[in-house]
Design a protein around this motif. Structure first.
Motif, PDB file in Angstrom:
ATOM      1  N   UNK A   1      15.108  -8.501   5.139  1.00 23.36           N
ATOM      2  CA  UNK A   1      15.391  -7.479   4.142  1.00 23.36           C
ATOM      3  C   UNK A   1      16.017  -8.091   2.907  1.00 23.36           C
ATOM      4  N   UNK A   2      15.696  -7.502   1.764  1.00 22.58           N
ATOM      5  CA  UNK A   2      16.215  -8.005   0.493  1.00 22.58           C
ATOM      6  C   UNK A   2      16.762  -6.842  -0.314  1.00 22.58           C
ATOM      7  N   UNK A   3      17.292  -7.131  -1.490  1.00 24.03           N
ATOM      8  CA  UNK A   3      17.880  -6.099  -2.340  1.00 24.03           C
ATOM      9  C   UNK A   3      16.785  -5.138  -2.825  1.00 24.03           C
ATOM     10  N   UNK A   4      17.142  -3.917  -3.238  1.00 21.95           N
ATOM     11  CA  UNK A   4      16.124  -2.945  -3.671  1.00 21.95           C
ATOM     12  C   UNK A   4      15.183  -3.472  -4.753  1.00 21.95           C
ATOM     13  N   UNK A   5      15.722  -4.149  -5.772  1.00 25.43           N
ATOM     14  CA  UNK A   5      14.869  -4.652  -6.841  1.00 25.43           C
ATOM     15  C   UNK A   5      13.925  -5.739  -6.330  1.00 25.43           C
TER      16      UNK A   5
ATOM     17  N   UNK B   1       8.663  -7.789  -4.366  1.00 24.58           N
ATOM     18  CA  UNK B   1       7.818  -8.217  -3.243  1.00 24.58           C
ATOM     19  C   UNK B   1       6.593  -7.324  -3.120  1.00 24.58           C
ATOM     20  N   UNK B   2       6.809  -6.019  -3.196  1.00 22.78           N
ATOM     21  CA  UNK B   2       5.699  -5.095  -3.052  1.00 22.78           C
ATOM     22  C   UNK B   2       4.644  -5.289  -4.126  1.00 22.78           C
ATOM     23  N   UNK B   3       5.069  -5.439  -5.368  1.00 24.15           N
ATOM     24  CA  UNK B   3       4.124  -5.673  -6.455  1.00 24.15           C
ATOM     25  C   UNK B   3       3.401  -6.991  -6.251  1.00 24.15           C
ATOM     26  N   UNK B   4       4.125  -8.009  -5.796  1.00 28.12           N
ATOM     27  CA  UNK B   4       3.513  -9.316  -5.552  1.00 28.12           C
ATOM     28  C   UNK B   4       2.447  -9.230  -4.462  1.00 28.12           C
ATOM     29  N   UNK B   5       2.745  -8.487  -3.379  1.00 29.00           N
ATOM     30  CA  UNK B   5       1.771  -8.348  -2.292  1.00 29.00           C
ATOM     31  C   UNK B   5       0.502  -7.638  -2.762  1.00 29.00           C
ATOM     32  N   UNK B   6       0.667  -6.614  -3.576  1.00 24.66           N
ATOM     33  CA  UNK B   6      -0.473  -5.801  -3.996  1.00 24.66           C
ATOM     34  C   UNK B   6      -1.323  -6.484  -5.072  1.00 24.66           C
ATOM     35  N   UNK B   7      -0.692  -7.309  -5.902  1.00 25.44           N
ATOM     36  CA  UNK B   7      -1.413  -7.896  -7.039  1.00 25.44           C
ATOM     37  C   UNK B   7      -1.761  -9.361  -6.848  1.00 25.44           C
TER      38      UNK B   7
ATOM     39  N   UNK C   1       9.650   2.856  -3.928  1.00 26.55           N
ATOM     40  CA  UNK C   1       8.390   2.359  -4.496  1.00 26.55           C
ATOM     41  C   UNK C   1       8.022   1.010  -3.886  1.00 26.55           C
ATOM     42  N   UNK C   2       9.000   0.105  -3.816  1.00 32.07           N
ATOM     43  CA  UNK C   2       8.741  -1.215  -3.246  1.00 32.07           C
ATOM     44  C   UNK C   2       8.356  -1.154  -1.781  1.00 32.07           C
ATOM     45  N   UNK C   3       8.977  -0.248  -1.032  1.00 31.73           N
ATOM     46  CA  UNK C   3       8.658  -0.097   0.394  1.00 31.73           C
ATOM     47  C   UNK C   3       7.221   0.380   0.579  1.00 31.73           C
ATOM     48  N   UNK C   4       6.802   1.356  -0.216  1.00 32.04           N
ATOM     49  CA  UNK C   4       5.423   1.844  -0.126  1.00 32.04           C
ATOM     50  C   UNK C   4       4.419   0.758  -0.518  1.00 32.04           C
ATOM     51  N   UNK C   5       4.848  -0.163  -1.391  1.00 32.52           N
ATOM     52  CA  UNK C   5       3.951  -1.244  -1.798  1.00 32.52           C
ATOM     53  C   UNK C   5       3.943  -2.402  -0.799  1.00 32.52           C
ATOM     54  N   UNK C   6       4.819  -2.349   0.197  1.00 31.08           N
ATOM     55  CA  UNK C   6       4.824  -3.381   1.234  1.00 31.08           C
ATOM     56  C   UNK C   6       5.996  -4.330   1.185  1.00 31.08           C
ATOM     57  N   UNK C   7       7.010  -4.036   0.362  1.00 32.41           N
ATOM     58  CA  UNK C   7       8.194  -4.892   0.293  1.00 32.41           C
ATOM     59  C   UNK C   7       8.987  -4.861   1.583  1.00 32.41           C
TER      60      UNK C   7
END
Length: 303
Positions: free
Chosen positions: A33-37, A42-48, A162-168
């Motif tokens: 687990x990491x900080x919210x930001x 992470x989520x944006x990185x996974x998706x893009x 938002x990050x959690x839904x993106x896979x963070x």
């Protein structure tokens, strides 16, 4: 402002920002687990497929864009934060291996969290402008009048979802970060705070350019001229609010600046002592006093 003093401030800022990125990389590699930001990054990185460090830079740029409607101007430290934390985090990810054993994950996460607290003290101590996320928080607080804890919670819960839904990666480390980062930073911020001399008229404009117009801590005014040299950190709700005699009254008070207009709830007169919540006030300049050989004169506590 002497060249040596400015060099020291810049050096401490750069070291702090570099270590901040390494601390983020440690927590990412821990995998618990990491900080919210960072969940959002992470989520944006996974998706893009964009590298995590570059996403961190891009997220910081987007956050900085929100400063425009809040009528805040970034300081030098703010700009360097946007530019340098991402690359240093990416460097850390290249160097630090992914952890898969639980005891190693916990150890690496704790190391990252402690290093992040030290790095926060290092980059905030020179007073060259807050990070883009801090400025967004204090700017929204100033414009809306909402309690700063509520503003911060709303922002971080939003980016976390938002990050959690993106896979963070949301985990026990995310909770530990939320609970511990405030108390840990309350120890490191006073340690690394740099005593700011009374600026000469010729330096006031340069100092304003270096700091920007964003508040590093909103609306806490030290009462009385005898506290002019004191920096105190007011710890409430896990949020660190900083006061340096209102940061030298922000060089003739930024409320008079043409760059900051409209109602300023964060600049309202301080509440009577009896009406204010209890807070832990920590005098700063601990390291600064020892580097300069200066002994702090303690003022009698007011009733």
């Amino acid at each position: 402002m002497s060249r040596f003093f400015l060099t020291r401030r810049l050096g401490q800022l750069l070291v702090g920002l570099f270590l901040y990125g390494i601390a983020i990389a440690l927590m990412v590699r821990a995998g618990i687990g990491v900080s919210p930001w960072d969940v959002l990054a992470q989520g944006v990185s996974y998706k893009t497929g964009i590298p995590f460090g570059l996403v961190t830079n891009l997220v910081s740029l987007v956050v900085l864009a929100f400063w425009i409607p809040l009528r805040q101007r970034p300081g030098l430290g703010t700009v360097l934060n946007v530019l340098l934390v991402g690359p240093s985090a990416q460097l850390g990810l290249w160097i630090i291996p992914q952890q898969t054993v639980l005891w190693a994950q916990v150890l690496v996460f704790v190391a990252g969290l402690l290093l992040l607290a030290v790095a926060t003290g290092l980059y905030i101590g020179p007073k060259l402008g807050p990070g883009p996320r801090d400025g967004l928080m204090t700017g929204l607080h100033a414009r809306t009048g909402r309690p700063i804890w509520a503003v911060r919670t709303a922002i971080e819960v939003t980016v976390l979802i938002i990050g959690w839904f993106l896979g963070g990666n949301v985990g026990v480390g995310t909770l530990a970060f939320a609970l511990l980062v405030g108390p840990l930073c309350s120890l490191t911020l006073p340690f690394f705070a740099i005593r700011m001399p009374e600026p000469a008229p010729a330096d006031a404009e340069l100092e304003g350019e270096l700091e920007g117009t964003a508040e590093q801590g909103p609306g806490l005014r030290a009462e009385g001229a005898d506290e002019r040299d004191a920096v105190r950190f007011d710890v409430r709700d896990g949020i660190l609010l900083e006061s340096d005699a209102a940061t030298r009254t922000r060089s003739v008070d930024r409320a008079d600046s043409p760059l900051v207009r409209g109602p300023q709830p964060d600049r309202a007169p301080a509440e009577p002592p009896a009406a204010r919540r209890g807070a832990r006030l920590i005098e700063a300049h601990w390291l600064d006093d020892r580097l300069t050989g200066r002994t702090r004169t303690r003022h009698p506590r007011r009733a």
